[in-house]
Design a protein around this motif. Sequence first.
Motif, short mmCIF file in Angstrom:
data_model
loop_
_atom_site.label_atom_id
_atom_site.label_comp_id
_atom_site.label_asym_id
_atom_site.label_seq_id
_atom_site.Cartn_x
_atom_site.Cartn_y
_atom_site.Cartn_z
N HIS A 336 -15.83 -15.25 -11.14
CA HIS A 336 -15.38 -13.92 -11.49
C HIS A 336 -16.58 -13.08 -11.93
CE1 HIS A 336 -11.13 -14.74 -11.12
NE2 HIS A 336 -11.27 -15.82 -11.85
N LEU A 337 -16.76 -11.92 -11.32
CA LEU A 337 -17.89 -11.05 -11.64
C LEU A 337 -17.54 -10.03 -12.71
CD1 LEU A 337 -19.34 -10.37 -8.07
CD2 LEU A 337 -20.08 -12.07 -9.76
N GLY A 338 -16.32 -9.53 -12.71
CA GLY A 338 -15.93 -8.55 -13.72
C GLY A 338 -14.94 -7.54 -13.21
N ILE A 339 -14.73 -6.51 -14.00
CA ILE A 339 -13.76 -5.46 -13.71
C ILE A 339 -14.47 -4.28 -13.04
CG2 ILE A 339 -12.13 -3.80 -14.70
CD1 ILE A 339 -11.61 -5.85 -16.91
N VAL A 340 -13.99 -3.90 -11.87
CA VAL A 340 -14.55 -2.76 -11.14
C VAL A 340 -13.93 -1.45 -11.64
CG1 VAL A 340 -14.75 -1.68 -8.87
CG2 VAL A 340 -15.00 -4.16 -9.11
N GLY A 341 -12.63 -1.46 -11.90
CA GLY A 341 -11.93 -0.26 -12.35
C GLY A 341 -10.52 -0.62 -12.78
N GLN A 342 -9.74 0.38 -13.14
CA GLN A 342 -8.41 0.11 -13.63
C GLN A 342 -7.50 1.33 -13.54
OE1 GLN A 342 -11.27 -0.50 -15.77
NE2 GLN A 342 -11.24 1.74 -15.85
N HIS A 343 -6.21 1.07 -13.37
CA HIS A 343 -5.15 2.07 -13.44
C HIS A 343 -4.20 1.66 -14.55
CE1 HIS A 343 -5.82 4.15 -9.45
NE2 HIS A 343 -6.45 3.02 -9.21
N ARG A 344 -3.40 2.60 -15.01
CA ARG A 344 -2.40 2.28 -16.04
C ARG A 344 -1.22 1.51 -15.46
NH1 ARG A 344 0.61 5.53 -18.37
NH2 ARG A 344 0.61 7.11 -16.73
N LEU A 345 -0.93 1.74 -14.18
CA LEU A 345 0.23 1.14 -13.52
C LEU A 345 -0.22 0.29 -12.33
CD1 LEU A 345 2.70 4.18 -13.62
CD2 LEU A 345 2.60 2.23 -15.18
N PRO A 346 0.68 -0.49 -11.72
CA PRO A 346 0.29 -1.38 -10.62
C PRO A 346 -0.42 -0.67 -9.48
CG PRO A 346 2.50 -1.92 -11.37
CD PRO A 346 2.10 -0.67 -12.10
N VAL A 347 -1.34 -1.39 -8.86
CA VAL A 347 -2.09 -0.89 -7.69
C VAL A 347 -1.47 -1.47 -6.44
CG1 VAL A 347 -4.31 -0.96 -6.49
CG2 VAL A 347 -4.24 -0.56 -8.96
N GLU A 348 -1.21 -0.63 -5.45
CA GLU A 348 -0.55 -1.05 -4.23
C GLU A 348 -1.51 -1.24 -3.05
OE1 GLU A 348 2.52 -1.98 -3.57
OE2 GLU A 348 3.15 -1.74 -5.64
N CYS A 349 -2.61 -0.49 -3.02
CA CYS A 349 -3.48 -0.59 -1.85
C CYS A 349 -4.93 -0.25 -2.19
CB CYS A 349 -2.99 0.30 -0.71
SG CYS A 349 -2.57 1.97 -1.19
N LEU A 350 -5.84 -0.84 -1.40
CA LEU A 350 -7.28 -0.63 -1.52
C LEU A 350 -7.85 -0.37 -0.13
CD1 LEU A 350 -8.17 -3.73 -3.75
CD2 LEU A 350 -8.23 -1.36 -4.53
N ASP A 351 -8.95 0.38 -0.10
CA ASP A 351 -9.69 0.53 1.16
C ASP A 351 -11.14 0.83 0.83
OD1 ASP A 351 -10.01 0.42 3.86
OD2 ASP A 351 -9.24 2.42 4.28
N ILE A 352 -12.02 0.64 1.82
CA ILE A 352 -13.46 0.85 1.62
C ILE A 352 -13.95 1.93 2.57
CG2 ILE A 352 -14.08 -0.98 3.26
CD1 ILE A 352 -16.44 -1.65 1.35
N SER A 353 -14.86 2.77 2.09
CA SER A 353 -15.34 3.91 2.87
C SER A 353 -16.22 3.46 4.03
CB SER A 353 -16.11 4.88 1.97
OG SER A 353 -17.25 4.25 1.42
N HIS A 354 -16.44 4.37 4.97
CA HIS A 354 -17.17 4.04 6.20
C HIS A 354 -18.61 3.63 5.92
CE1 HIS A 354 -19.66 7.79 6.41
NE2 HIS A 354 -18.69 8.26 5.65
N ASP A 355 -19.22 4.14 4.84
CA ASP A 355 -20.60 3.79 4.51
C ASP A 355 -20.71 2.67 3.49
OD1 ASP A 355 -19.63 5.15 2.33
OD2 ASP A 355 -21.12 6.75 2.37
N GLY A 356 -19.56 2.13 3.07
CA GLY A 356 -19.56 1.03 2.11
C GLY A 356 -19.93 1.42 0.70
N GLN A 357 -19.99 2.72 0.40
CA GLN A 357 -20.42 3.15 -0.94
C GLN A 357 -19.27 3.18 -1.94
OE1 GLN A 357 -22.48 6.89 -0.95
NE2 GLN A 357 -23.06 6.74 -3.10
N TYR A 358 -18.04 3.44 -1.46
CA TYR A 358 -16.90 3.56 -2.36
C TYR A 358 -15.76 2.64 -1.91
CZ TYR A 358 -19.23 8.11 -2.90
OH TYR A 358 -20.16 9.10 -3.06
#
Length: 415
Positions: A336-358
């Motif tokens: 485990h590396l750590g926490i990248v970010g957080q929301h107050r409520l459940p997260v349903e989906c993730l995606d990565i940008s075309h340049d891999g920056q976000y």
Amino acid sequence: MAINFRDYDKNSSDESDSDISDGTNEESSENDSMDYEDDNVDEPTLNEQNTNQNNAEDDSDEDEEEDEVVKAIKAEKNKPRDHPPTITSEDFIVDISFSPIKNLIAIANIVGDILLYEYSNDETKLVNTLELHLKACRQVEFDNNGLTVYSTAKDKVIMATDVETGKLKQCYENAHEEPVYSLKCLDNGKIVTGDDGGTVKLWDMRKPDPIFNLKISEEYVSDMITNEAQKYLVCAGGDGVLTSIDLKASKIYTTSEDYDSELTCMGLFRSETKLLVGSSKGKLYLFNWKEFGLHSDEYIGQKHSIQCMIPITQNVVVTSGEDGVLRATHMFPQRHLGIVGQHRLPVECLDISHDGQYIASSSHDNDVKFWNISYFETIDSIINVNHKQNKKKDLVNNLPSSSIKNASDFFSGLV
């Protein structure tokens, strides 16, 4: 007590301190002069002078320390933004998808619309609203060229829309007998879709009917994935079974053993030789590609359901789910590396940008948050295989993109 660095008003604080200091010094000087003249007060003794000098030195040390804290606060506040601002929607967000060619993100909502936003570190701008479906969207995805956006919905309709003009390019009404749950884009204008009843279909946008129609289970098809060769399509199901399909032969290739929880999401690693599968009980199962019958390894990803994952590098995955926390994990070795970010409520989906920056994440808050992950390439290269893992330390570690700050870490450079 936690310090909110963003609420610190630098200008008003500097001006206020300056005014108070000037007024106090002038008044003090005049009063001291009058007291010595009128009351004929004796000069301070040598001991008193030494005491005053020591007090002044202590005050100076405190001022220097306070100055360092103020500088740190100002530096924190003045850091340039390294990710786009949050997008907040009026309606529940069902899915998100980054364009593979430019800074554009598609957001599918519960009323059947697709919202297209341009993004930069300074702003997010709504550029088009596509009113496509009569019922709630289920999934949205750009094709590999970024010219077409595909969408599915509870109305059993599959639509292909031109990104630039917003015009409809293809529409399949009553594409499935059950509402379509998942969609995956392939090469040459082909897509695959899976529905709530366990049926998978392969479509060619140039033809009116599906190339094949396979019933693989009785439960919903939660996610689908293929590699660059696109010979096999792997489907995760709500019945806890991993089913692979031979796309060229149009038949089922293998089915896995039954797992004790829903299989929810998937990702490819190690040059597409490793398949990672998440589950509703927080477990992660690792498969060798083409060996989909039984996992080669398993891990405890988290205590809550893993709803989504996104590969960041050949070794690092970010997962999230019910608790709203985005966790980064190095898989080879597993750490485990750590926490990248957080929301107050459940997260349903993730995606990565075309340049891999976000990466972007959406939650039940009706918001889409962006996280800068450019530092992962450095982290990935310095992981020591022989390093003994400190699980407690790893779990509380927060990566640079997280807004959770450890105060002791922040001020450690000031002592």
